[in-house]
Design an enzyme around this catalytic site. Structure first.
Site, PDB file in Angstrom:
ATOM      1  N   CYS A 217     -36.845  18.367 -23.184  1.00 34.50           N
ATOM      2  CA  CYS A 217     -36.048  18.625 -24.383  1.00 34.50           C
ATOM      3  C   CYS A 217     -35.495  20.055 -24.342  1.00 34.50           C
ATOM      4  CB  CYS A 217     -36.905  18.429 -25.632  1.00 34.50           C
ATOM      5  SG  CYS A 217     -36.032  18.854 -27.153  1.00 34.50           S
TER       6      CYS A 217
ATOM      7  N   LYS B 287       2.820  -3.526 -31.412  1.00 36.29           N
ATOM      8  CA  LYS B 287       1.828  -4.244 -30.598  1.00 36.29           C
ATOM      9  C   LYS B 287       0.449  -3.888 -31.146  1.00 36.29           C
ATOM     10  CE  LYS B 287       0.750  -5.365 -25.812  1.00 36.29           C
ATOM     11  NZ  LYS B 287      -0.693  -5.296 -25.883  1.00 36.29           N
TER      12      LYS B 287
ATOM     13  N   CYS C 117     -37.330  22.035 -27.400  1.00 40.65           N
ATOM     14  CA  CYS C 117     -38.764  22.316 -27.504  1.00 40.65           C
ATOM     15  C   CYS C 117     -39.515  22.148 -26.182  1.00 40.65           C
ATOM     16  CB  CYS C 117     -39.393  21.444 -28.593  1.00 40.65           C
ATOM     17  SG  CYS C 117     -39.505  19.712 -28.119  1.00 40.65           S
TER      18      CYS C 117
ATOM     19  N   TYR D  77       2.507 -13.349 -35.353  1.00 38.79           N
ATOM     20  CA  TYR D  77       3.788 -12.981 -34.738  1.00 38.79           C
ATOM     21  C   TYR D  77       4.435 -14.080 -33.906  1.00 38.79           C
ATOM     22  CZ  TYR D  77       0.221 -11.742 -31.275  1.00 38.79           C
ATOM     23  OH  TYR D  77      -0.863 -11.760 -30.463  1.00 38.79           O
TER      24      TYR D  77
HETATM   25  S1  IVH Z   1       3.754 -11.787 -28.427  1.00 39.08           S
HETATM   26  C1  IVH Z   1       3.672 -14.609 -24.475  1.00 39.08           C
HETATM   27  N1  IVH Z   1       3.621  -9.932 -30.235  1.00 39.08           N
HETATM   28  O1  IVH Z   1      -0.431  -8.412 -26.785  1.00 39.08           O
HETATM   29  C2  IVH Z   1       2.838 -13.608 -25.187  1.00 39.08           C
HETATM   30  N2  IVH Z   1       1.818 -10.113 -28.703  1.00 39.08           N
HETATM   31  O2  IVH Z   1      -0.112  -8.263 -23.842  1.00 39.08           O
HETATM   32  C3  IVH Z   1       3.360 -13.436 -26.544  1.00 39.08           C
HETATM   33  N3  IVH Z   1       0.003  -8.507 -29.108  1.00 39.08           N
HETATM   34  O3  IVH Z   1      -1.988 -11.412 -25.893  1.00 39.08           O
HETATM   35  C4  IVH Z   1       2.656 -12.365 -27.246  1.00 39.08           C
HETATM   36  N4  IVH Z   1       0.911  -7.526 -30.858  1.00 39.08           N
HETATM   37  O4  IVH Z   1      -2.742 -10.270 -28.054  1.00 39.08           O
HETATM   38  C5  IVH Z   1       3.006 -10.505 -29.179  1.00 39.08           C
HETATM   39  N5  IVH Z   1       3.653  -8.336 -31.928  1.00 39.08           N
HETATM   40  C6  IVH Z   1       3.035  -8.914 -30.899  1.00 39.08           C
HETATM   41  C7  IVH Z   1       1.771  -8.481 -30.440  1.00 39.08           C
HETATM   42  C8  IVH Z   1       1.205  -9.110 -29.322  1.00 39.08           C
HETATM   43  C9  IVH Z   1      -0.141  -7.568 -30.053  1.00 39.08           C
HETATM   44  C10 IVH Z   1      -0.968  -8.773 -28.025  1.00 39.08           C
HETATM   45  C11 IVH Z   1      -1.358 -10.219 -27.893  1.00 39.08           C
HETATM   46  C12 IVH Z   1      -1.014 -10.610 -26.487  1.00 39.08           C
HETATM   47  C13 IVH Z   1      -0.929  -9.284 -25.807  1.00 39.08           C
HETATM   48  C14 IVH Z   1       0.023  -9.369 -24.647  1.00 39.08           C
END
Ligand code: IVH
Length: 669
Positions: free
Chosen positions: A406, A115, A409, A225
């Site tokens: 300060c 994530k 000083c 992703y």
């Molecule tokens: S999938 C339906 N995959 O996490 C939402 N999100 O909390 C599908 N994010 O808004 C999101 N890495 O900004 C997905 N590998 C990943 C991700 C990811 C970061 C963020 C993204 C999303 C938030 C959700």
């Protein structure tokens, strides 16, 4: 509404939004939802439009976290951008797994992904070309930031050949690598600008900037992703990731197909510790049911899919006692409060101190003497106090009061309008400012004086041998006194004096940077040196002449004028001139450093550890080379750093263009 009421409302909204910006960008602790912030910002923009006479020139409608923003066009998402449900422990994840099993049985797989901690982006491709990039916004509609997103090298502008649909959307996360964040933040600090709290804020501040040329200077990256199309092209998410990779998209390599929840937990455990070895921040793991048919069966709640969930890593947090608050005075006179803590183990290191940023932070925490505080180390390097455990507060505890004078000083502190920090105005007589200025002057990035370090400066100051930068160049007159000093052997004295003598050859831009003029960082000093060529022209330049130079704005111009108007500063410059330091740009710096690259063409792509792309560009041009804007048969070399776009790489390979590193480039000159 009467005009007085409008004026009052504009003022109130301006103050409130400035505070939210500060909480978000500097403290990284927002106290308002993005959506509500945007609504208030829109309300303020509307009022300012009707009554421009009441608008604050520094209004948050003109800035995001200190950056000027564009009036972005709002675009409705074709597929809403939902969020994910969160889990924080194994049990919650097992519950999620149970829910899935109940709905679709036991025959399914998960895809686990990192994530990424950045900002989500939706990018539309039409006919294989990047058509539009839109921020998440409120999930239904967001800002069109296409021109800024086009500057990201890892987002293909045109796709490789492949079976991609005529129109599709791809979702991903825009982020900044930690190394780039640290380098750019150091530059901000050097320039006297407020640093960003973490790479995520730096990335989102950048995406919302007015000037795409400035965005291009800040290396952003993006992992994709998710694929969104009208017709289902693939059976599984995994297959679509594979296809996206082959079309030229930057898909993270660490994703894994998992047969059951135990494998998911294994993946999570692995990354809980391994994440610190990545070059970018992640804040958890995203777990998705792989099969699209099963995803459809599971469906959505109002806000998020039932087929996916995120597991959030715990930011390590510990409780400890506040022993005292001390105050540090920097070379510019800015006073920073620091919390001294009962030492405590946190994320593998012993923490004894935490930054308190400024007076507002002490008020926000409602800090009292002897408080029991929660300390966290997130993506940031310096630990910070998140909150106070008020249950443990002593009955007669006294609130921590920010100092008025300060600590070094005794001079009464001042606060400039619109700034969070208090300053000590006694720059000529305040010891840490005097020592800090000399330490800045000898610093590696400035005069880089061999044999002279921060501690020696401090000792020589204590011994009354140093008061001004020019005293460094008179140290040879005190050889006998130096020899009398503890831990100062003959050899180290000779080394130091030799180093000082050699530094007289450092180019003008380094001397200028070394003077420590507010907002004049290494890059600005270089631009000023090349534009004005010598200190006399620079010190006499008017505001108009200064802002006519490349990248010099009002704030830097103002600071330069203030600096050169001081009699003390002028005298110091005269002394340094007489001592033989360089205050004129050498002719060869103005023309060419060499002509070794004459007739050769280059493209620079990716992120480099030692240089910014602009610096490499300057180096190439100063040595007679030429920068091209796109890869073609005319290109001689592609200088590649980390995370270069796969499409670029493939094109260069196809045309048989040599791909070289920054080190190889240096070898050529
Ligand atoms: S999938 C339906 N995959 O996490 C939402 N999100 O909390 C599908 N994010 O808004 C999101 N890495 O900004 C997905 N590998 C990943 C991700 C990811 C970061 C963020 C993204 C999303 C938030 C959700």
């Amino acid at each position: 509404m009467s005009t007085t009421e409008v004026k009052k409302q504009i003022e109130a909204l301006t103050a409130e939004l400035k505070l939210h910006n500060y909480n978000y960008y500097v403290l990284a602790m927002p106290t308002i939802a993005d959506y509500d912030f945007d609504q208030k910002l829109k309300q303020l923009a509307e009022l300012e439009k009707q009554h421009p006479e009441f608008a604050d020139p520094d209004s948050p409608t003109q800035k995001v976290g200190g950056e000027v923003t564009k009036e972005f066009v709002t675009v409705r998402h074709r597929w809403p951008m939902l969020s994910l449900g969160n889990t924080y422990n194994a049990q919650e994840l097992l519950d999620f797994d149970q829910r899935i099993r109940k709905a679709i049985g036991d025959n399914f797989e998960y895809v686990c992904e990192l994530k990424f901690d950045g900002l989500s982006m939706s990018v539309t491709y039409e006919g294989g070309k990047l058509a539009r990039a839109v921020t998440r916004g409120d999930g239904v509609q967001g800002d069109d930031v296409t021109t800024n997103i086009r500057t990201i090298h890892t987002i293909p502008k045109k796709l490789n050949k492949g079976e991609f649909p005529e129109l599709f959307e791809i979702r991903g996360e825009v982020f900044m690598h930690r190394k780039a964040f640290e380098r750019l933040n150091d530059e901000r600090i050097e320039n006297g600008e407020v640093p960003y709290a973490n790479p995520r804020n730096f990335a989102s501040g950048t995406v919302k900037m007015q000037d795409s040329a400035e965005v291009a200077k800040r290396p952003l990256d993006c992992f994709l992703y998710g694929l969104y199309t009208d017709k289902t092209l693939f059976k599984t998410h995994w297959e679509s990731l594979e296809a996206l990779k082959s079309w030229g998209f930057n898909i993270n390599d660490h994703s894994r197909l998992c047969g059951d929840i135990d494998q998911v937990l294994e993946f999570i455990n692995h990354w809980d510790t391994e994440r610190f070895n990545l070059s970018y921040d992640i804040d958890g793991i995203v777990i998705k049911v792989n099969n699209y048919g099963q995803q459809q069966e599971l469906g959505f709640t109002a806000k998020s899919p039932r087929w996916a969930i995120s597991y959030k890593f715990k930011a390590e947090r510990v409780e400890t006692e506040l022993l005292s608050v001390s105050y540090q005075v920097g070379r510019t006179g800015a006073v920073t409060p620091v919390a001294n803590l009962q030492p405590v183990l946190l994320a593998g290191t012993t923490v004894k101190r935490a930054t308190l940023h400024n007076a507002n932070e002490i008020i926000r925490l409602d800090l009292h003497e002897g408080d029991s505080v929660y300390v966290e180390k997130g993506g940031e390097i310096i630990p910070k106090i998140i909150s106070v455990n008020t249950e443990k507060r002593h009955q007669n505890a006294v609130p921590v009061e920010y100092i008025t004078n300060c600590p070094a000083c005794g001079t009464h502190l001042e606060r400039k309008e619109g700034e969070a920090a208090f300053y000590c105005p006694n720059d000529e007589g305040c010891p840490p400012q005097i020592v800090g200025k000399m330490q800045h002057f000898i610093n590696r990035k400035a005069m880089n004086i061999d044999g002279l370090g921060d501690e020696t400066i401090e000792t020589l100051y204590q011994k009354d041998l140093l008061r001004h930068i020019s005293d460094i160049y008179r140290l040879h007159e005190h050889a006998d006194e130096l020899k009398q000093m503890d831990r100062f052997g003959e050899r180290s004295i000779t080394n130091m004096l030799d180093g000082i003598e050699r530094s007289k050859q450092m180019p003008f831009e380094k001397v200028l940077f070394g003077l420590g003029i507010r907002y004049v960082g290494a890059t600005v000093a270089k631009k000023l040196a090349l534009h004005f060529k010598n200190i006399d022209a620079l010190s006499k330049a008017t505001h108009e002449e200064l802002i006519a130079a490349e990248e010099i704005g009002d704030r830097i111009a103002q600071s330069l004028i203030e600096y050169f108007s001081s009699e003390d500063h002028q005298q110091e410059i005269q002394k340094l001139k007489a001592q033989g330091l360089q205050f004129v740009v050498e002719e060869k710096e103005i023309t060419l450093a060499s002509d070794k690259l004459a007739g050769k063409t280059f493209i620079i792509s990716g992120v480099f550890e030692k240089f910014s792309r602009d610096e490499l560009k300057d180096i190439i041009e100063q040595n007679g080379g030429k920068i091209l804007s796109s890869i073609s048969a005319k290109l001689n070399y592609l200088v590649a750093g980390d995370n270069m776009g796969p499409a670029k790489l493939e094109k260069a390979n196809k045309l048989n263009i040599p791909i070289i590193s920054d080190e190889e480039l240096m070898g050529m000159i």
